[in-house]
Write a protein that holds these residues in place. Structure first.
Motif, mmCIF file in Angstrom:
data_model
loop_
_atom_site.group_PDB
_atom_site.id
_atom_site.type_symbol
_atom_site.label_atom_id
_atom_site.label_comp_id
_atom_site.label_asym_id
_atom_site.label_seq_id
_atom_site.Cartn_x
_atom_site.Cartn_y
_atom_site.Cartn_z
ATOM 1 N N GLY A 184 0.823 -1.208 0.000
ATOM 2 C CA GLY A 184 0.000 0.000 0.000
ATOM 3 C C GLY A 184 0.858 1.260 0.000
ATOM 4 O O GLY A 184 2.050 1.225 0.319
ATOM 5 N N VAL A 185 0.246 2.375 -0.352
ATOM 6 C CA VAL A 185 0.901 3.674 -0.282
ATOM 7 C C VAL A 185 0.328 4.395 0.939
ATOM 8 O O VAL A 185 -0.868 4.699 0.986
ATOM 9 C CB VAL A 185 0.636 4.500 -1.569
ATOM 10 C CG1 VAL A 185 1.357 5.840 -1.495
ATOM 11 C CG2 VAL A 185 1.078 3.723 -2.807
ATOM 12 N N GLY A 186 1.179 4.640 1.928
ATOM 13 C CA GLY A 186 0.730 5.247 3.185
ATOM 14 C C GLY A 186 0.651 6.766 3.092
ATOM 15 O O GLY A 186 1.555 7.419 2.559
ATOM 16 N N VAL A 187 -0.443 7.315 3.599
ATOM 17 C CA VAL A 187 -0.671 8.765 3.536
ATOM 18 C C VAL A 187 -1.205 9.242 4.892
ATOM 19 O O VAL A 187 -2.087 8.614 5.482
ATOM 20 C CB VAL A 187 -1.697 9.102 2.420
ATOM 21 C CG1 VAL A 187 -2.163 10.552 2.503
ATOM 22 C CG2 VAL A 187 -1.096 8.821 1.033
ATOM 23 N N LEU A 188 -0.666 10.361 5.369
ATOM 24 C CA LEU A 188 -1.184 10.955 6.605
ATOM 25 C C LEU A 188 -2.537 11.600 6.316
ATOM 26 O O LEU A 188 -2.627 12.520 5.501
ATOM 27 C CB LEU A 188 -0.194 12.005 7.138
ATOM 28 C CG LEU A 188 -0.675 12.842 8.335
ATOM 29 C CD1 LEU A 188 -0.922 11.961 9.574
ATOM 30 C CD2 LEU A 188 0.332 13.945 8.657
ATOM 31 N N ALA A 189 -3.587 11.122 7.001
ATOM 32 C CA ALA A 189 -4.933 11.653 6.771
ATOM 33 C C ALA A 189 -5.124 12.971 7.531
ATOM 34 O O ALA A 189 -4.477 13.198 8.558
ATOM 35 C CB ALA A 189 -5.983 10.643 7.221
ATOM 36 N N HIS A 190 -6.024 13.804 7.018
ATOM 37 C CA HIS A 190 -6.466 15.050 7.667
ATOM 38 C C HIS A 190 -5.598 15.523 8.847
ATOM 39 O O HIS A 190 -5.987 15.382 10.018
ATOM 40 C CB HIS A 190 -7.922 14.927 8.136
ATOM 41 C CG HIS A 190 -8.266 13.619 8.826
ATOM 42 N ND1 HIS A 190 -7.748 13.237 10.037
ATOM 43 C CD2 HIS A 190 -9.085 12.609 8.457
ATOM 44 C CE1 HIS A 190 -8.236 12.060 10.386
ATOM 45 N NE2 HIS A 190 -9.042 11.644 9.445
ATOM 46 N N PRO A 191 -4.443 16.144 8.543
ATOM 47 C CA PRO A 191 -3.511 16.545 9.614
ATOM 48 C C PRO A 191 -4.131 17.498 10.641
ATOM 49 O O PRO A 191 -3.585 17.642 11.746
ATOM 50 C CB PRO A 191 -2.377 17.254 8.865
ATOM 51 C CG PRO A 191 -2.507 16.824 7.457
ATOM 52 C CD PRO A 191 -3.932 16.494 7.204
ATOM 53 N N ASN A 192 -5.257 18.103 10.313
ATOM 54 C CA ASN A 192 -5.863 19.038 11.288
ATOM 55 C C ASN A 192 -6.298 18.338 12.566
ATOM 56 O O ASN A 192 -6.285 18.939 13.632
ATOM 57 C CB ASN A 192 -7.054 19.791 10.660
ATOM 58 C CG ASN A 192 -8.200 18.877 10.282
ATOM 59 O OD1 ASN A 192 -7.963 17.763 9.795
ATOM 60 N ND2 ASN A 192 -9.422 19.309 10.497
ATOM 61 N N THR A 193 -6.636 17.042 12.489
ATOM 62 C CA THR A 193 -7.084 16.352 13.704
ATOM 63 C C THR A 193 -5.924 15.961 14.622
ATOM 64 O O THR A 193 -6.148 15.459 15.714
ATOM 65 C CB THR A 193 -7.917 15.084 13.391
ATOM 66 O OG1 THR A 193 -7.065 14.097 12.806
ATOM 67 C CG2 THR A 193 -9.092 15.390 12.476
ATOM 68 N N LEU A 194 -4.698 16.180 14.174
ATOM 69 C CA LEU A 194 -3.558 15.885 15.043
ATOM 70 C C LEU A 194 -3.505 16.868 16.213
ATOM 71 O O LEU A 194 -2.874 16.581 17.230
ATOM 72 C CB LEU A 194 -2.248 15.990 14.249
ATOM 73 C CG LEU A 194 -2.026 14.979 13.116
ATOM 74 C CD1 LEU A 194 -0.880 15.438 12.232
ATOM 75 C CD2 LEU A 194 -1.751 13.594 13.684
ATOM 76 N N ASN A 195 -4.137 18.020 16.052
ATOM 77 C CA ASN A 195 -4.123 19.090 17.066
ATOM 78 C C ASN A 195 -2.710 19.455 17.506
ATOM 79 O O ASN A 195 -2.414 19.528 18.704
ATOM 80 C CB ASN A 195 -4.933 18.681 18.308
ATOM 81 C CG ASN A 195 -6.422 18.655 18.022
ATOM 82 O OD1 ASN A 195 -6.869 19.196 17.001
ATOM 83 N ND2 ASN A 195 -7.187 18.029 18.896
ATOM 84 N N MET A 196 -1.836 19.657 16.540
ATOM 85 C CA MET A 196 -0.455 20.022 16.877
ATOM 86 C C MET A 196 -0.406 21.464 17.373
ATOM 87 O O MET A 196 -1.184 22.310 16.935
ATOM 88 C CB MET A 196 0.441 19.876 15.644
ATOM 89 C CG MET A 196 0.476 18.468 15.080
ATOM 90 S SD MET A 196 0.939 17.223 16.273
ATOM 91 C CE MET A 196 2.704 17.492 16.364
ATOM 92 N N ASP A 197 0.544 21.712 18.287
ATOM 93 C CA ASP A 197 0.655 23.047 18.884
ATOM 94 C C ASP A 197 0.969 24.110 17.842
ATOM 95 O O ASP A 197 0.425 25.195 17.860
ATOM 96 C CB ASP A 197 1.747 23.055 19.949
ATOM 97 C CG ASP A 197 1.211 22.468 21.246
ATOM 98 O OD1 ASP A 197 -0.022 22.475 21.411
ATOM 99 O OD2 ASP A 197 2.020 22.003 22.065
ATOM 100 N N GLY A 198 1.871 23.793 16.963
ATOM 101 C CA GLY A 198 2.259 24.813 15.991
ATOM 102 C C GLY A 198 2.836 24.168 14.752
ATOM 103 O O GLY A 198 2.934 22.938 14.651
ATOM 104 N N TYR A 199 3.217 25.021 13.826
ATOM 105 C CA TYR A 199 3.704 24.548 12.537
ATOM 106 C C TYR A 199 4.996 23.745 12.676
ATOM 107 O O TYR A 199 5.168 22.714 12.028
ATOM 108 C CB TYR A 199 3.923 25.752 11.614
ATOM 109 C CG TYR A 199 4.315 25.363 10.227
ATOM 110 C CD1 TYR A 199 3.364 24.916 9.322
ATOM 111 C CD2 TYR A 199 5.648 25.422 9.819
ATOM 112 C CE1 TYR A 199 3.722 24.543 8.040
ATOM 113 C CE2 TYR A 199 6.022 25.052 8.535
ATOM 114 C CZ TYR A 199 5.050 24.618 7.647
ATOM 115 O OH TYR A 199 5.406 24.242 6.396
ATOM 116 N N SER A 200 5.885 24.179 13.551
ATOM 117 C CA SER A 200 7.172 23.477 13.611
ATOM 118 C C SER A 200 7.017 22.100 14.255
ATOM 119 O O SER A 200 7.714 21.155 13.881
ATOM 120 C CB SER A 200 8.232 24.323 14.308
ATOM 121 O OG SER A 200 7.954 24.411 15.674
#
Ligand code: AMP
Ligand code: ZN
Ligand code: FE
Ligand code: FE
Length: 284
Positions: A184-200
């Motif tokens: 399979g080809v792995g892809v990170l889904a909807h990164p917005n749900t990761l709730n990361m603190d910031g861009y870095s």
């Protein structure tokens, strides 16, 4: 070239349409291809793929795996997986077992909160496929314990709410190992749900996931603001990742959302599929 939708759920997980229904629906809507990406299960793929063959419509075998992550949630998509691969099947069976253990605990918690709900009712709502929290939400709504689908999550089912029960998750590395193992080809889904603190922080995570085997980011997604789309595009370009997209259509909870178009803003060209195919051929 036509348009595609690379993130869709069926009755095999928590979608409303059966795999053959969704394939026929996508064709009727004039799309060129879809990916079926049920949560933690590939039980719908056989039916979806054969319906696609029957009516002459391209169906990409996919899956969406929940991976360990805090404070938000991480989902990984696997496209063009070989759904007969033994290791993938074994890992997914393990996840099914974990869910079977979790679900009655949610019923118990709801009962203790004074809500009269039985596991049989939830099973019935699931229509025979894998049981997930949206099925609990559906029953709560039918029995008028909540005013709408979202209310069920906010008051009872979401992480931190009183009837939430955690489920076992693989790490991203483990999930990517069995996605890649099944070609399979792995892809990170909807990164917005990761709730990361910031861009870095997000960038560090994307870098790590790239090392662990993702080949793309789901840049186009109905809940992504224009700003987020721009950020995810930049990250994808910086790390040589594909940019995929999909509506995450389930057919229940998100009013006004439709396959292929989202809320009217999505137009995903077929070239995304060609990119995935090329990535798959490069790897194997
Ligand atoms: P489960 O597979 O049982 O963990 O349920 C996951 C599904 O529940 C997701 O795919 C969403 O459809 C839905 N979901 C999870 N969290 C929320 C939330 N906070 N609000 C609305 N729906 C949610
Ligand atoms: Zn879902
Ligand atoms: Fe998801
Ligand atoms: Fe999804």
């Amino acid at each position: 070239m036509g348009y595609v939708d690379l993130h869709l759920h069926t009755t095999a997980s928590d979608g409303v349409m059966s795999p053959s229904e969704i394939v026929r629906y996508a064709k009727a809507k004039g799309l060129q291809a879809i990916a079926i990406t049920d949560h933690d299960t590939i039980e719908g793929l056989e039916e979806g793929l054969s319906e696609g063959e029957k009516i002459g419509f391209e169906v990409i075998p996919g899956v969406e795996i929940s991976a360990e992550h805090s404070p938000g949630s991480m989902h990984l998509l696997g496209f063009f997986i070989d759904n007969h691969h033994p290791f993938l099947n074994e890992r997914l069976e393990y996840l099914q077992k974990a869910r079977t253990e979790r679900n009655p605990k949610i019923v118990e918690k709801l009962n203790r909160l004074g809500i009269k709900i039985t596991y049989e009712e939830v099973l019935k709502a699931s229509g025979g496929g894998q049981v997930g929290r949206p099925h609990f939400a559906q029953v709560l709504l039918e029995k008028k314990y909540v005013k709408n689908f979202q209310d069920a999550f906010d008051r009872f089912l979401k992480k931190g709410a009183p009837a939430y029960v955690d489920k076992f998750r693989f790490t991203a590395k483990e999930a990517l190992h069995f996605i890649n193992g099944a070609k399979g080809v792995g892809v990170l889904a909807h990164p917005n749900t990761l709730n990361m603190d910031g861009y870095s922080e997000l960038e560090d995570l994307v870098l790590q996931l790239t090392e662990e085997g993702i080949k793309g980011i789901e840049v186009y997604y109905p809940e992504h603001s224009a700003l987020k789309v721009a950020q995810y595009k930049t990250l994808a370009q910086r790390y040589g990742l594909l940019m995929t997209g999909g509506t995450d259509y389930h057919g229940i909870e998100k009013n006004g959302l439709d396959i292929g178009v989202g809320r009217g803003e999505m137009k995903l060209p077929y070239s995304i599929v060609e990119g995935l195919k090329a990535a798959r051929n490069r790897s194997f």
